[in-house]
Scaffold this motif. Structure first.
Motif, PDB file in Angstrom:
ATOM      1  N   CYS A  77       0.590  -1.127   0.006  1.00  0.00           N
ATOM      2  CA  CYS A  77      -0.096   0.116   0.053  1.00  0.00           C
ATOM      3  C   CYS A  77       0.726   1.242  -0.107  1.00  0.00           C
ATOM      4  CB  CYS A  77      -0.807   0.078   1.127  1.00  0.00           C
ATOM      5  SG  CYS A  77      -0.013   0.314   2.778  1.00  0.00           S
ATOM      6  N   GLY A  78       0.243   2.407  -0.211  1.00  0.00           N
ATOM      7  CA  GLY A  78       1.008   3.638  -0.194  1.00  0.00           C
ATOM      8  C   GLY A  78       1.426   4.198  -1.842  1.00  0.00           C
ATOM      9  N   MET A  79       2.296   5.127  -1.716  1.00  0.00           N
ATOM     10  CA  MET A  79       2.696   5.837  -2.827  1.00  0.00           C
ATOM     11  C   MET A  79       3.151   5.037  -4.205  1.00  0.00           C
ATOM     12  SD  MET A  79       1.504   8.799  -2.237  1.00  0.00           S
ATOM     13  CE  MET A  79       2.218   9.907  -3.795  1.00  0.00           C
ATOM     14  N   VAL A  80       3.534   3.868  -3.681  1.00  0.00           N
ATOM     15  CA  VAL A  80       3.781   2.687  -4.796  1.00  0.00           C
ATOM     16  C   VAL A  80       2.724   2.432  -5.704  1.00  0.00           C
ATOM     17  CG1 VAL A  80       2.984   0.786  -3.297  1.00  0.00           C
ATOM     18  CG2 VAL A  80       4.546   0.384  -4.997  1.00  0.00           C
ATOM     19  N   GLY A  81       1.364   2.909  -5.386  1.00  0.00           N
ATOM     20  CA  GLY A  81       0.213   2.588  -6.422  1.00  0.00           C
ATOM     21  C   GLY A  81      -0.119   3.964  -6.958  1.00  0.00           C
ATOM     22  N   SER A  82       0.683   5.025  -6.659  1.00  0.00           N
ATOM     23  CA  SER A  82       0.253   6.294  -7.371  1.00  0.00           C
ATOM     24  C   SER A  82       0.561   6.433  -8.904  1.00  0.00           C
ATOM     25  CB  SER A  82       0.991   7.353  -6.698  1.00  0.00           C
ATOM     26  OG  SER A  82       2.452   7.623  -7.095  1.00  0.00           O
ATOM     27  N   LYS A  83       0.287   7.444  -9.524  1.00  0.00           N
ATOM     28  CA  LYS A  83       0.155   7.492 -11.041  1.00  0.00           C
ATOM     29  C   LYS A  83       1.854   7.592 -11.177  1.00  0.00           C
ATOM     30  CE  LYS A  83      -2.732  10.453 -12.627  1.00  0.00           C
ATOM     31  NZ  LYS A  83      -3.297  11.595 -13.160  1.00  0.00           N
ATOM     32  N   HIS A  84       2.705   8.139 -10.360  1.00  0.00           N
ATOM     33  CA  HIS A  84       4.316   8.017 -10.603  1.00  0.00           C
ATOM     34  C   HIS A  84       4.936   6.878  -9.735  1.00  0.00           C
ATOM     35  CE1 HIS A  84       3.907  11.599 -12.608  1.00  0.00           C
ATOM     36  NE2 HIS A  84       3.071  12.137 -11.844  1.00  0.00           N
ATOM     37  N   GLY A  85       4.095   5.818  -9.268  1.00  0.00           N
ATOM     38  CA  GLY A  85       4.805   4.837  -8.571  1.00  0.00           C
ATOM     39  C   GLY A  85       4.866   3.634  -9.477  1.00  0.00           C
ATOM     40  N   TRP A  86       4.899   2.398  -8.896  1.00  0.00           N
ATOM     41  CA  TRP A  86       5.288   1.363  -9.604  1.00  0.00           C
ATOM     42  C   TRP A  86       4.011   0.895 -10.776  1.00  0.00           C
ATOM     43  CZ3 TRP A  86       6.932  -3.878  -6.743  1.00  0.00           C
ATOM     44  CH2 TRP A  86       7.798  -4.837  -7.705  1.00  0.00           C
ATOM     45  N   LEU A  87       2.850   1.021 -10.156  1.00  0.00           N
ATOM     46  CA  LEU A  87       1.828   0.573 -10.998  1.00  0.00           C
ATOM     47  C   LEU A  87       0.630   1.386 -10.279  1.00  0.00           C
ATOM     48  CD1 LEU A  87       0.622  -1.223 -13.370  1.00  0.00           C
ATOM     49  CD2 LEU A  87      -0.338  -2.481 -11.520  1.00  0.00           C
ATOM     50  N   GLU A  88      -0.018   2.206 -11.233  1.00  0.00           N
ATOM     51  CA  GLU A  88      -1.356   2.881 -10.603  1.00  0.00           C
ATOM     52  C   GLU A  88      -2.486   2.236 -10.237  1.00  0.00           C
ATOM     53  OE1 GLU A  88      -2.787   6.128 -13.111  1.00  0.00           O
ATOM     54  OE2 GLU A  88      -4.198   6.991 -11.223  1.00  0.00           O
ATOM     55  N   ALA A  89      -3.046   2.154  -9.183  1.00  0.00           N
ATOM     56  CA  ALA A  89      -3.902   1.521  -8.627  1.00  0.00           C
ATOM     57  C   ALA A  89      -4.924   2.811  -8.344  1.00  0.00           C
ATOM     58  CB  ALA A  89      -3.710   0.898  -7.350  1.00  0.00           C
ATOM     59  N   PRO A  90      -5.736   3.158  -9.303  1.00  0.00           N
ATOM     60  CA  PRO A  90      -6.571   4.152  -8.874  1.00  0.00           C
ATOM     61  C   PRO A  90      -7.410   4.371  -7.816  1.00  0.00           C
ATOM     62  CG  PRO A  90      -6.900   3.119 -11.320  1.00  0.00           C
ATOM     63  CD  PRO A  90      -6.332   2.284 -10.394  1.00  0.00           C
ATOM     64  N   TYR A  91      -7.654   5.540  -7.473  1.00  0.00           N
ATOM     65  CA  TYR A  91      -8.374   5.705  -6.192  1.00  0.00           C
ATOM     66  C   TYR A  91      -9.898   4.953  -6.170  1.00  0.00           C
ATOM     67  CZ  TYR A  91      -4.829   9.529  -5.645  1.00  0.00           C
ATOM     68  OH  TYR A  91      -3.668  10.289  -5.145  1.00  0.00           O
ATOM     69  N   ALA A  92     -10.125   4.496  -5.058  1.00  0.00           N
ATOM     70  CA  ALA A  92     -11.533   4.082  -4.595  1.00  0.00           C
ATOM     71  C   ALA A  92     -12.048   5.169  -4.109  1.00  0.00           C
ATOM     72  CB  ALA A  92     -11.376   3.145  -3.710  1.00  0.00           C
ATOM     73  N   ALA A  93     -13.496   5.519  -4.593  1.00  0.00           N
ATOM     74  CA  ALA A  93     -14.116   6.665  -4.041  1.00  0.00           C
ATOM     75  C   ALA A  93     -15.103   6.288  -2.689  1.00  0.00           C
ATOM     76  CB  ALA A  93     -15.175   7.042  -5.012  1.00  0.00           C
ATOM     77  N   CYS A  94     -14.893   7.395  -1.861  1.00  0.00           N
ATOM     78  CA  CYS A  94     -15.878   7.034  -0.624  1.00  0.00           C
ATOM     79  C   CYS A  94     -17.164   7.301  -0.903  1.00  0.00           C
ATOM     80  CB  CYS A  94     -15.150   8.297   0.345  1.00  0.00           C
ATOM     81  SG  CYS A  94     -13.585   8.057   1.118  1.00  0.00           S
ATOM     82  N   PRO A  95     -18.004   6.751  -0.270  1.00  0.00           N
ATOM     83  CA  PRO A  95     -17.907   5.786   1.002  1.00  0.00           C
ATOM     84  C   PRO A  95     -17.345   4.477   0.347  1.00  0.00           C
ATOM     85  CG  PRO A  95     -20.123   6.072   0.559  1.00  0.00           C
ATOM     86  CD  PRO A  95     -19.479   6.988  -0.417  1.00  0.00           C
ATOM     87  N   SER A  96     -16.073   3.906   1.100  1.00  0.00           N
ATOM     88  CA  SER A  96     -15.620   2.894   0.778  1.00  0.00           C
ATOM     89  C   SER A  96     -14.918   1.834   1.917  1.00  0.00           C
ATOM     90  CB  SER A  96     -14.232   3.347  -0.050  1.00  0.00           C
ATOM     91  OG  SER A  96     -13.256   2.149  -0.682  1.00  0.00           O
ATOM     92  N   GLY A  97     -15.163   0.760   1.785  1.00  0.00           N
ATOM     93  CA  GLY A  97     -14.701  -0.382   2.860  1.00  0.00           C
ATOM     94  C   GLY A  97     -13.717  -1.215   2.223  1.00  0.00           C
ATOM     95  N   VAL A  98     -13.637  -2.410   2.817  1.00  0.00           N
ATOM     96  CA  VAL A  98     -12.957  -3.414   2.615  1.00  0.00           C
ATOM     97  C   VAL A  98     -13.291  -4.001   1.130  1.00  0.00           C
ATOM     98  CG1 VAL A  98     -12.014  -5.804   3.104  1.00  0.00           C
ATOM     99  CG2 VAL A  98     -12.114  -4.065   4.904  1.00  0.00           C
TER     100      VAL A  98
END
Lengths: 335, 335
Positions: A77-98
């Protein structure tokens, strides 16, 4: 690393932020077997090869397939998933759970690594807000303290503090405060740092609290104004220069709390528990400051990222609660 | 420089700040004959020799005694009078007017230079505040617009903006806002500057005002929170990166005005005129932002330092209103 530690391992969890990488070797039922960290944050890495090398460097021996054991799944988890990270994991929108977080997991092609998405919160009429990494700490906090899931306010102090509104097991919304970054930038680059004693890293609680109290009493004078007192108190010798950094810290955290407590009330969380999650010394400071704002007993949880990573891996089927995961699940995490 | 300009000259005025030195050649009745400036601020000078050299460099020809004329008196305001300046001119305490400032003048031994003191304001129960240089601009503003002397709020936007409470011709108190410095430091050294378009110095008024409006509507969310929108609006592509610096400027000036307007009301100046003094483009921005806060017609005065320096020199007897000063007054300014 003993043979038995390896045998007990079920998951490698990574909290991969801008400035650092923390790796957790996790056993059955989320039991933490080993922890390591290195200054190999996303901000100093570029491209897949860099990330692969960093991971190999920190946790290569964990990743080595042991003759008798399957390869461990890896969740990050963390910035590793940002646009400039290893691979982008697009943001999940709130409300959001597991459930929503698991749906947003992205696996890095050619690896066993799965990346947790961050969260995006879009209030009706204000600017959007984002976080990455804290969603996992929140999942871990709710796992550690299930009574918080129904309704609570989780505060994660740091470079960018996050105030999180939890209701019915979901993140309804959150607010970022740039408190830690403001402190660092003002200390290093503004006129406020000039009078500060160089060597002083000693903490003075009373001075810190006098900054908090200045906000509590005169916060309506505004942060842009109150900050200047760090200079004038030094200049007029009303405060020893060794205390100026504590006073600055008190002003900034004070303004965060002043706004955060109003935000908490506005969101109907005034009676819900407020829990701090993060680095113990920093949480202690926040708890002391919260006392001044009439909240006498804010509890703190230490790093809940490993618990959150385990919980998300479990929900994604990367691991199972009491059985060693099959290598097919471990190597082909859900898309 | 013509012979006639020299003949008309009565005073050399210096606005000597941290970063720059502005020199004014002033004629009878305060008429401005010539202006020069250089990046020879107090922050790059150390010791009397440096100051003497800087002054010689910028205004040597003005200082040269003309065969037919006496040496001109020199009066200086700003950081030149700070503890680390040329010679310390200790702060005069508020309430303070021309009389107190003249009493606090300090002459630099072996020169014709007189230094104006700054002001110290010590509120009963909050941190002290200081200014240097703005006291002279305030004197100039009251000289230029005498109707402001009875009761007004003078706002001097800048690196450290000053909100000044004027009553009965005196400065009763003031409040500093570190707005300009925060803008520079955050743009250059924080995460907020990262997405900003490099080349953009173009100004976008609408974007600036949307930052101001965000504060007007949601200022209770706090500056430490609202600043983060500079990042999220860029990240989510809700705002072109070319506008992010204007939005940051709007947020910071918005928070200054939000607190400043409350301060003004709290000091009983709600109905008194509010006048902006300073660099015209910046004053225009403040006036546009003030409109959003319900103050439609804030007037602006350009640089009033020369008028203030003349007025203080006159009150100190360094010059007289219509007669060339005698060389004895010019060389021995009051202590």
């Amino acid at each position: 690393m003993t043979q038995s530690t390896f045998a007990a391992a079920r998951l490698i969890g990574l909290d991969w932020g801008s400035t650092g990488l923390r790796a957790f070797l996790i056993g059955a039922e989320g039991h933490l077997l080993d922890t390591r960290d290195a200054a190999l944050g996303a901000s100093v890495l570029q491209g897949a090869a860099d990330y692969t090398r960093a991971l190999q460097e920190l946790a290569g021996d964990w990743m080595q397939a042991h003759p008798d054991l399957p390869n461990l799944p890896i969740i990050a988890c963390g910035m590793v998933g940002s646009k400039h990270g290893w691979l982008e994991a697009p943001y999940a929108a709130c409300p959001s759970g597991v459930t929503q977080l698991v749906q947003g997991l992205r696996s890095v092609p050619g690896t066993r690594v799965c990346i947790v998405p961050g969260l995006l919160y879009e209030p009706a009429d204000a600017a959007p807000d984002v976080l990455r990494g804290e969603e996992t700490q929140v999942v871990g906090a709710l796992q550690t303290r299930p009574e918080l899931a129904e309704k609570s306010c989780i505060v994660l102090p740091g470079t960018h503090s996050k105030w999180v509104d939890i209701q019915h097991g979901q993140v309804l919304g959150f607010a970022t405060h740039m408190t830690g970054e403001l402190f660092a930038v003002l200390r290093q680059h503004s006129v406020l740092g000039r009078l500060m004693a160089d060597s002083s890293s000693e903490e003075n609680l009373m001075t810190f609290l006098s900054g908090v109290d200045a906000v509590r009493k005169h916060g309506d004078l505004g942060l842009t104004h109150q900050l200047f007192a760090v200079r004038t108190l030094g200049l007029t010798e009303r405060m020893p220069t060794s205390g100026l950094h504590d006073y600055l810290s008190g002003l900034l955290i004070g303004h965060e709390l002043r706004s955060g407590m109003a935000w908490r009330r506005a969101r109907g969380l005034g009676d819900a528990p407020l829990v701090l999650v993060g680095e113990p010394a920093l949480c202690r400071r926040y708890a002391q400051a919260l006392q001044r704002f009439g909240l006498p007993s804010a509890q703190a949880l230490p790093n809940t990222a490993p618990a959150g990573l385990w919980q998300l891996a479990l929900a994604a089927g990367l691991v199972t609660s009491s059985v060693i995961p099959s290598s097919s699940i471990a190597t082909e995490p859900l898309q």
